[in-house]
Design a protein around this motif. Structure first.
Motif, PDB file in Angstrom:
ATOM      1  N   ASN A   1       1.980   6.445   3.965  1.00 36.76           N
ATOM      2  CA  ASN A   1       1.606   5.316   4.810  1.00 36.76           C
ATOM      3  C   ASN A   1       0.405   5.675   5.679  1.00 36.76           C
ATOM      4  O   ASN A   1       0.259   6.816   6.122  1.00 36.76           O
TER       5      ASN A   1
ATOM      6  N   GLU B   1       8.931   9.169   4.421  1.00 41.05           N
ATOM      7  CA  GLU B   1       7.608   8.666   4.798  1.00 41.05           C
ATOM      8  C   GLU B   1       6.667   9.812   5.146  1.00 41.05           C
ATOM      9  O   GLU B   1       7.065  10.763   5.837  1.00 41.05           O
TER      10      GLU B   1
ATOM     11  N   TRP C   1       3.133  10.058   7.041  1.00 44.95           N
ATOM     12  CA  TRP C   1       2.258   9.248   7.887  1.00 44.95           C
ATOM     13  C   TRP C   1       0.898   9.943   8.005  1.00 44.95           C
ATOM     14  O   TRP C   1       0.799  11.052   8.534  1.00 44.95           O
TER      15      TRP C   1
END
Length: 484
Positions: free
Chosen positions: A313, A409, A411
């Motif tokens: 992400n 995730e 980041w």
């Protein structure tokens, strides 16, 4: 016992006493309630009255969820808080009154049993649960069985979050119950000088409108709970943390202001689904199943070969494509990137305006999850996208439809000025239809407010520094083991 059997489930709370006739599949057939009280004999009398209203010849057993420390195997209450039934031989006296077997256990254990049978914990084997109400209860399940230790494991409301804090009913200082329970929220509100009649929903509304006092109350209420959750995650390494009880959903919402800080101790935190019914359902199911099982009904365990996704992400130019490709090369997992799907369409169609680009982006996003959903169970994908460009609920819907059981995730981020330089340097490399140089000021502002999803374990990558792919892949192998 077969599912045609019934039981009476009772949930003793600091404010209310709830009881229901429960089917073997966990359905509530009839319910009654009474006000709670600090007098144990008064509580016992009200429970007896509720049982008489619910009892039929089909009822085979009675289950009772009790606040405090309970030795479920011996059927003995060791201690309690607001409702302290330690002086009452509850199980024996109810058996004498009803002529039916009685199972007692900690009230949070009962709620977790229900959530694992019918609610948010159905597909998970290792779960931690906090119940937020007058006090804070706790329960643990490992391999789909309630963890009891020598008798009373799971007293998560008594995790210490401030060694110099207020004295707790247990005799220690600074338990999370003293700072993040419903009673504690009332004290925080009173100390702020607000009226005792203000609700937690009103606090959220005021905070959303910019009221710093309301925001401060929610913050001081949520942060100790976050510390307790992080401690539980560090010690127990669960797949899921559930927040139940009357204030479970409010506490989950408040935690948005207090995200987990340490990358080692990340775990999905979700509100329980069964609400105030969890206690009576779990008590009824435990009564039918006996105290040493999680639930009487068959509940599908988490699939051993579920689809999984690594969500790489970051906003445009954050370096997520470089990170995604590096992971794919090292892990051997298929990579699906938003631009990889979208750009061929822009090239064939000859570009378009920004609104067309957004529409194509939404379609490409859907296409990614359609591909994931068609893959064989057990496939792990790397998905490269700026997940903030669509509503969070849309992602949750796509994951559910695609059968993705686990996400982690990564980041990716950098300062706005760095992103602007990167974006400007490759303007001539993008197909017509992508935003041009006029987008750069907007990108800089976006960099100031963009945040990760915090859905599952999180790994932070500052892409202005050399990327340590060995560190990333070691982390991935730890949080997404190959036999999951």
């Amino acid at each position: 016992m077969p599912n045609t059997s019934m039981a009476i489930g009772i949930d003793i709370g600091g404010t209310n006493l709830r009881a229901a006739r429960i089917s073997g599949t966990g359905e509530i057939l009839k319910r009654v309630s009474e006000k709670s009280a600090p007098d144990p004999e008064l509580v016992l009398g009200r429970i007896a009255d509720m049982v008489r209203l619910l009892d039929t010849s089909d009822v085979k057993a009675v289950g009772v969820g009790v606040p405090g420390r309970v030795d479920a195997r011996r059927g003995v209450i060791l201690s309690g808080g607001y409702v302290n039934l330690a002086s009452v031989a509850l199980a024996q006296r109810l058996e004498d009154m009803t002529g039916k077997p009685v199972v007692i256990d900690n009230d949070c254990n009962m709620a977790l049993a229900a959530e694992m049978a019918l609610g948010a914990g159905r597909r998970h084997a290792n779960v931690v649960m906090f119940t937020i109400g007058t006090g804070i209860g706790g329960a643990l399940a490992q391999n789909r069985r309630i963890t009891r230790g020598s008798a009373t494991a799971g007293q998560l409301g008594h995790v210490t979050v401030d060694v110099n804090g207020e004295v707790c009913a247990c005799g220690r200082r600074g338990c999370v119950e003293t700072m993040s329970s419903g009673s504690a929220l009332g004290r925080h509100i009173a100390r702020a000088g607000l009226g005792a009649d203000i609700s937690v929903d009103q606090l959220f509304a005021r905070a959303a409108a910019g009221d710093l006092q309301a925001r401060g109350i929610l913050d001081v209420w949520a942060r100790p709970l976050r510390a307790a959750i992080d401690t539980a995650v560090a010690v127990l390494d669960p797949e899921l943390v559930l927040l139940g009880g009357g204030l479970g959903r409010a506490a989950h919402k408040a935690l948005a202001c207090a995200p987990a800080q340490a990358p080692w101790y990340q775990c999905p935190v979700e509100p329980a689904r069964l609400g105030d019914d969890a206690g009576v359902i779990g008590a009824g199911l435990q009564a039918l199943a006996g105290p040493d099982t999680v639930a009487a009904i068959s509940s599908p365990a988490r699939p051993k070969r579920a689809r999984r996704a690594v969500l790489v992400n970051g906003i445009p130019a954050s370096g997520k494509s470089t990170v995604s490709r590096g992971i794919a090369e090292r892990m051997g997992w298929p990579l699906l990137a938003l631009d990889t799907i979208k750009n061929p369409f822009l090239e064939v169609l000859g570009g378009g305006d920004r609104e067309f680009n957004r529409t194509l982006g939404r379609a490409s996003y859907q296409a990614i999850w359609s591909v994931v959903g068609e893959a064989p169970p057990g496939t792990s994908f790397i998905v490269d996208a700026w997940f903030g460009f669509q509503p969070r609920q849309l992602l949750e819907d796509h994951l559910r439809k695609a059968g993705v059981e686990q996400t982690v995730e990564i980041w990716c981020h950098a300062p706005g000025e760095v992103l602007a330089e990167r974006y400007g340097a490759r303007l001539d490399q993008r197909p017509a239809g992508h935003p041009g140089a006029t987008y750069i000021p907007e990108l800089i502002e976006l960099a100031k407010r963009a945040e990760p999803l915090r859905r599952g374990p999180l790994f932070d990558v500052d892409t202005t520094k050399p990327i340590d792919f060995d560190d990333i892949t070691a982390w991935l192998r730890a949080v997404m083991p190959s036999d999951a």
